[in-house]
Scaffold this motif. Structure first.
Motif, PDB file in Angstrom:
ATOM      1  N   GLU A   1      77.156  50.434  87.045  1.00 41.04           N
ATOM      2  CA  GLU A   1      78.510  50.703  86.569  1.00 41.04           C
ATOM      3  C   GLU A   1      79.431  49.512  86.814  1.00 41.04           C
ATOM      4  O   GLU A   1      80.371  49.280  86.066  1.00 41.04           O
ATOM      5  CB  GLU A   1      79.078  51.952  87.258  1.00 41.04           C
ATOM      6  CG  GLU A   1      78.338  53.242  86.906  1.00 41.04           C
ATOM      7  CD  GLU A   1      78.449  53.586  85.431  1.00 41.04           C
ATOM      8  OE1 GLU A   1      79.504  53.332  84.809  1.00 41.04           O
ATOM      9  OE2 GLU A   1      77.454  54.103  84.869  1.00 41.04           O
ATOM     10  N   ARG A   2      79.173  48.754  87.866  1.00 39.44           N
ATOM     11  CA  ARG A   2      79.908  47.528  88.161  1.00 39.44           C
ATOM     12  C   ARG A   2      79.193  46.777  89.271  1.00 39.44           C
ATOM     13  O   ARG A   2      78.279  47.325  89.902  1.00 39.44           O
ATOM     14  CB  ARG A   2      81.368  47.800  88.522  1.00 39.44           C
ATOM     15  CG  ARG A   2      81.608  48.724  89.677  1.00 39.44           C
ATOM     16  CD  ARG A   2      83.111  48.973  89.884  1.00 39.44           C
ATOM     17  NE  ARG A   2      83.727  49.679  88.778  1.00 39.44           N
ATOM     18  CZ  ARG A   2      84.603  49.146  87.933  1.00 39.44           C
ATOM     19  NH1 ARG A   2      84.957  47.876  88.067  1.00 39.44           N
ATOM     20  NH2 ARG A   2      85.124  49.853  86.949  1.00 39.44           N
ATOM     21  N   VAL A   3      79.565  45.535  89.518  1.00 35.84           N
ATOM     22  CA  VAL A   3      78.975  44.716  90.572  1.00 35.84           C
ATOM     23  C   VAL A   3      80.086  44.327  91.531  1.00 35.84           C
ATOM     24  O   VAL A   3      81.120  43.793  91.105  1.00 35.84           O
ATOM     25  CB  VAL A   3      78.296  43.453  89.997  1.00 35.84           C
ATOM     26  CG1 VAL A   3      77.664  42.627  91.113  1.00 35.84           C
ATOM     27  CG2 VAL A   3      77.252  43.836  88.952  1.00 35.84           C
TER      28      VAL A   3
ATOM     29  N   SER B   1      84.566  48.794  83.454  1.00 33.30           N
ATOM     30  CA  SER B   1      83.238  49.259  83.864  1.00 33.30           C
ATOM     31  C   SER B   1      82.149  48.777  82.905  1.00 33.30           C
ATOM     32  O   SER B   1      82.367  48.637  81.703  1.00 33.30           O
ATOM     33  CB  SER B   1      83.231  50.780  83.938  1.00 33.30           C
ATOM     34  OG  SER B   1      81.953  51.260  84.295  1.00 33.30           O
ATOM     35  N   LEU B   2      80.956  48.537  83.464  1.00 32.92           N
ATOM     36  CA  LEU B   2      79.852  48.001  82.670  1.00 32.92           C
ATOM     37  C   LEU B   2      79.385  48.942  81.566  1.00 32.92           C
ATOM     38  O   LEU B   2      78.719  48.502  80.619  1.00 32.92           O
ATOM     39  CB  LEU B   2      78.672  47.643  83.582  1.00 32.92           C
ATOM     40  CG  LEU B   2      78.886  46.431  84.502  1.00 32.92           C
ATOM     41  CD1 LEU B   2      77.687  46.254  85.431  1.00 32.92           C
ATOM     42  CD2 LEU B   2      79.119  45.172  83.694  1.00 32.92           C
ATOM     43  N   HIS B   3      79.687  50.233  81.684  1.00 33.30           N
ATOM     44  CA  HIS B   3      79.259  51.122  80.600  1.00 33.30           C
ATOM     45  C   HIS B   3      80.092  50.896  79.336  1.00 33.30           C
ATOM     46  O   HIS B   3      79.704  51.329  78.251  1.00 33.30           O
ATOM     47  CB  HIS B   3      79.329  52.595  81.039  1.00 33.30           C
ATOM     48  CG  HIS B   3      80.695  53.201  80.990  1.00 33.30           C
ATOM     49  ND1 HIS B   3      81.556  53.189  82.066  1.00 33.30           N
ATOM     50  CD2 HIS B   3      81.366  53.838  79.998  1.00 33.30           C
ATOM     51  CE1 HIS B   3      82.683  53.794  81.744  1.00 33.30           C
ATOM     52  NE2 HIS B   3      82.593  54.196  80.493  1.00 33.30           N
ATOM     53  N   LYS B   4      81.193  50.174  79.465  1.00 33.20           N
ATOM     54  CA  LYS B   4      82.029  49.876  78.302  1.00 33.20           C
ATOM     55  C   LYS B   4      81.501  48.611  77.632  1.00 33.20           C
ATOM     56  O   LYS B   4      81.972  47.506  77.867  1.00 33.20           O
ATOM     57  CB  LYS B   4      83.487  49.724  78.725  1.00 33.20           C
ATOM     58  CG  LYS B   4      84.068  51.031  79.278  1.00 33.20           C
ATOM     59  CD  LYS B   4      85.520  50.878  79.672  1.00 33.20           C
ATOM     60  CE  LYS B   4      86.064  52.201  80.179  1.00 33.20           C
ATOM     61  NZ  LYS B   4      87.482  52.107  80.598  1.00 33.20           N
ATOM     62  N   ARG B   5      80.500  48.791  76.790  1.00 31.77           N
ATOM     63  CA  ARG B   5      79.825  47.660  76.144  1.00 31.77           C
ATOM     64  C   ARG B   5      80.714  46.977  75.108  1.00 31.77           C
ATOM     65  O   ARG B   5      80.533  45.809  74.806  1.00 31.77           O
ATOM     66  CB  ARG B   5      78.550  48.117  75.444  1.00 31.77           C
ATOM     67  CG  ARG B   5      77.669  49.098  76.209  1.00 31.77           C
ATOM     68  CD  ARG B   5      76.929  48.450  77.349  1.00 31.77           C
ATOM     69  NE  ARG B   5      75.716  49.194  77.669  1.00 31.77           N
ATOM     70  CZ  ARG B   5      75.278  49.405  78.894  1.00 31.77           C
ATOM     71  NH1 ARG B   5      75.955  48.930  79.932  1.00 31.77           N
ATOM     72  NH2 ARG B   5      74.153  50.080  79.105  1.00 31.77           N
TER      73      ARG B   5
ATOM     74  N   THR C   1      75.464  53.826  79.972  1.00 31.46           N
ATOM     75  CA  THR C   1      74.522  53.545  81.054  1.00 31.46           C
ATOM     76  C   THR C   1      73.487  54.655  81.208  1.00 31.46           C
ATOM     77  O   THR C   1      72.330  54.389  81.539  1.00 31.46           O
ATOM     78  CB  THR C   1      75.283  53.348  82.378  1.00 31.46           C
ATOM     79  OG1 THR C   1      76.303  54.361  82.503  1.00 31.46           O
ATOM     80  CG2 THR C   1      75.943  51.983  82.435  1.00 31.46           C
ATOM     81  N   LEU C   2      73.888  55.893  80.960  1.00 29.71           N
ATOM     82  CA  LEU C   2      72.934  57.002  81.026  1.00 29.71           C
ATOM     83  C   LEU C   2      71.953  56.919  79.859  1.00 29.71           C
ATOM     84  O   LEU C   2      70.746  57.137  80.030  1.00 29.71           O
ATOM     85  CB  LEU C   2      73.663  58.344  81.015  1.00 29.71           C
ATOM     86  CG  LEU C   2      72.780  59.593  81.030  1.00 29.71           C
ATOM     87  CD1 LEU C   2      71.821  59.575  82.211  1.00 29.71           C
ATOM     88  CD2 LEU C   2      73.637  60.860  81.049  1.00 29.71           C
TER      89      LEU C   2
ATOM     90  N   ILE D   1      71.254  53.144  69.965  1.00 26.99           N
ATOM     91  CA  ILE D   1      71.785  51.784  70.123  1.00 26.99           C
ATOM     92  C   ILE D   1      71.269  51.165  71.414  1.00 26.99           C
ATOM     93  O   ILE D   1      70.820  50.013  71.430  1.00 26.99           O
ATOM     94  CB  ILE D   1      73.329  51.802  70.091  1.00 26.99           C
ATOM     95  CG1 ILE D   1      73.822  52.166  68.691  1.00 26.99           C
ATOM     96  CG2 ILE D   1      73.900  50.456  70.532  1.00 26.99           C
ATOM     97  CD1 ILE D   1      75.307  52.460  68.611  1.00 26.99           C
ATOM     98  N   GLU D   2      71.307  51.933  72.510  1.00 32.27           N
ATOM     99  CA  GLU D   2      70.823  51.405  73.790  1.00 32.27           C
ATOM    100  C   GLU D   2      69.311  51.174  73.759  1.00 32.27           C
ATOM    101  O   GLU D   2      68.814  50.198  74.334  1.00 32.27           O
ATOM    102  CB  GLU D   2      71.190  52.368  74.920  1.00 32.27           C
ATOM    103  CG  GLU D   2      72.679  52.469  75.197  1.00 32.27           C
ATOM    104  CD  GLU D   2      73.278  51.187  75.747  1.00 32.27           C
ATOM    105  OE1 GLU D   2      72.567  50.444  76.471  1.00 32.27           O
ATOM    106  OE2 GLU D   2      74.455  50.911  75.458  1.00 32.27           O
TER     107      GLU D   2
END
Length: 305
Positions: A55-57, A158-162, A176-177, A205-206
């Motif tokens: 989700e983030r680093v 957040s990383l899920h926001k591509r 991410t899920l 898409i993922e």
């Protein structure tokens, strides 16, 4: 080398651990929904750009007992914020959670942590006033069972926001899920992937991005890439290498949904993600489902929400 941490959705810890190893992270320790690991700036950049389930680093600034405000203040005061933030940089206490702890007021915790960090910064830089007018270095905290984890966020949004899903249909699944589901299904470039309840197309898409080795963060920006304490050339190199790793595979994915508007939205999202030429969407009710007639010998994987 820094001690780093990356949260993820529960159940995706194994995938996250693999991604950290691939990025060069070391000394990995997994807890429910979170990984801790060691890595330098290149690992921070690579994880932000390539991880599909984190989700983030975050950089760990400290972990300490925090059963009262005095402990929170003293623990935060020992966090080496000045190693990253310059005298003119902003360090907002941007986000926090309190779980199963005596102290539950998030605004009060934020105020205490901010006061402690500001006091340390003033002392280290010999300044009476901190302008906080330059770079932004967001501080996050997790207070759980009276123990506080204080971190510095390197990600930003957040990383899920591509970036490909500006709109979504009903009951959208987090990116991410969806990526984790594709990983757990062991999706390979030779697979024919189907989603007969495709909605806005996130799973397909993922899955396509995984088949083509497209790094999820390849076309977005990250807050730490602009910090003076980091090196822009490292981030530029990681972005460049991520683009070089993209495969030119002849993959085909199929999505269908009985909602015509959802299908249109899925097509739009796939176009934004630059995988639209690999995915065929159509309006179809599940009662009319049938396997595609193309590639009869390809392994078929149905992944759906």
């Amino acid at each position: 080398m820094y001690r780093l941490t990356a949260p993820c959705l529960f159940g995706l810890e194994k995938t996250l651990s693999f991604e950290i190893k691939r990025a060069g992270g070391a000394n990995i320790a997994m807890k429910d929904g979170r990984a801790f690991f060691d890595g330098g700036e290149s690992v921070i950049a690579k994880m932000n750009i390539t991880s599909s389930v984190a989700e983030r680093v975050q950089i760990v600034l400290g972990e300490f007992n925090a059963s009262d405000f005095d402990e929170i203040f003293e623990g935060a005061k020992n966090a080496p914020i000045e190693e990253f933030a310059g005298k003119d940089d902003a360090f907002p206490v941007a986000k926090g959670h309190s779980l199963s702890s005596k102290i539950t007021s998030i605004p009060a915790i934020q105020k205490t942590v901010k006061k402690a960090l500001a006091e340390r910064m003033k002392k280290k830089h010999g300044a009476a006033v901190l302008p906080e007018s330059k770079d932004t270095l967001p501080v996050h905290f997790l207070l759980q069972k009276d123990v506080m984890l204080l971190t510095l966020d390197t990600t930003g949004a957040s990383l899920h926001k591509r970036g490909y899903r500006s709109r979504s249909g009903e009951a959208p699944i987090r990116e991410t899920l969806a990526a984790g589901m594709a990983d757990l299904a062991h999706v390979r470039s030779s697979d024919l992937v189907l989603d007969p309840f495709c909605g806005s197309g996130t799973i397909l898409i993922e899955a396509a991005m995984k088949q083509l080795n497209i790094a999820p963060g390849m076309n977005r920006s990250f807050i730490a890439s602009q910090w003076d304490c980091f090196h822009k050339e490292i981030w530029e190199r990681e972005f460049r290498e991520a683009k070089e790793r993209v495969k030119n595979e002849n993959v085909v994915l199929f999505g269908s949904d009985k909602d015509g508007e959802a299908v249109k939205l899925a097509e739009e999202n796939a176009w934004k993600a630059e995988v639209n030429k690999y995915i065929r969407f159509e309006k179809r009710d599940i009662k009319d489902f049938e396997y595609p007639k193309t590639s009869p010998n390809a392994p078929v994987k149905i992944i759906t929400n």
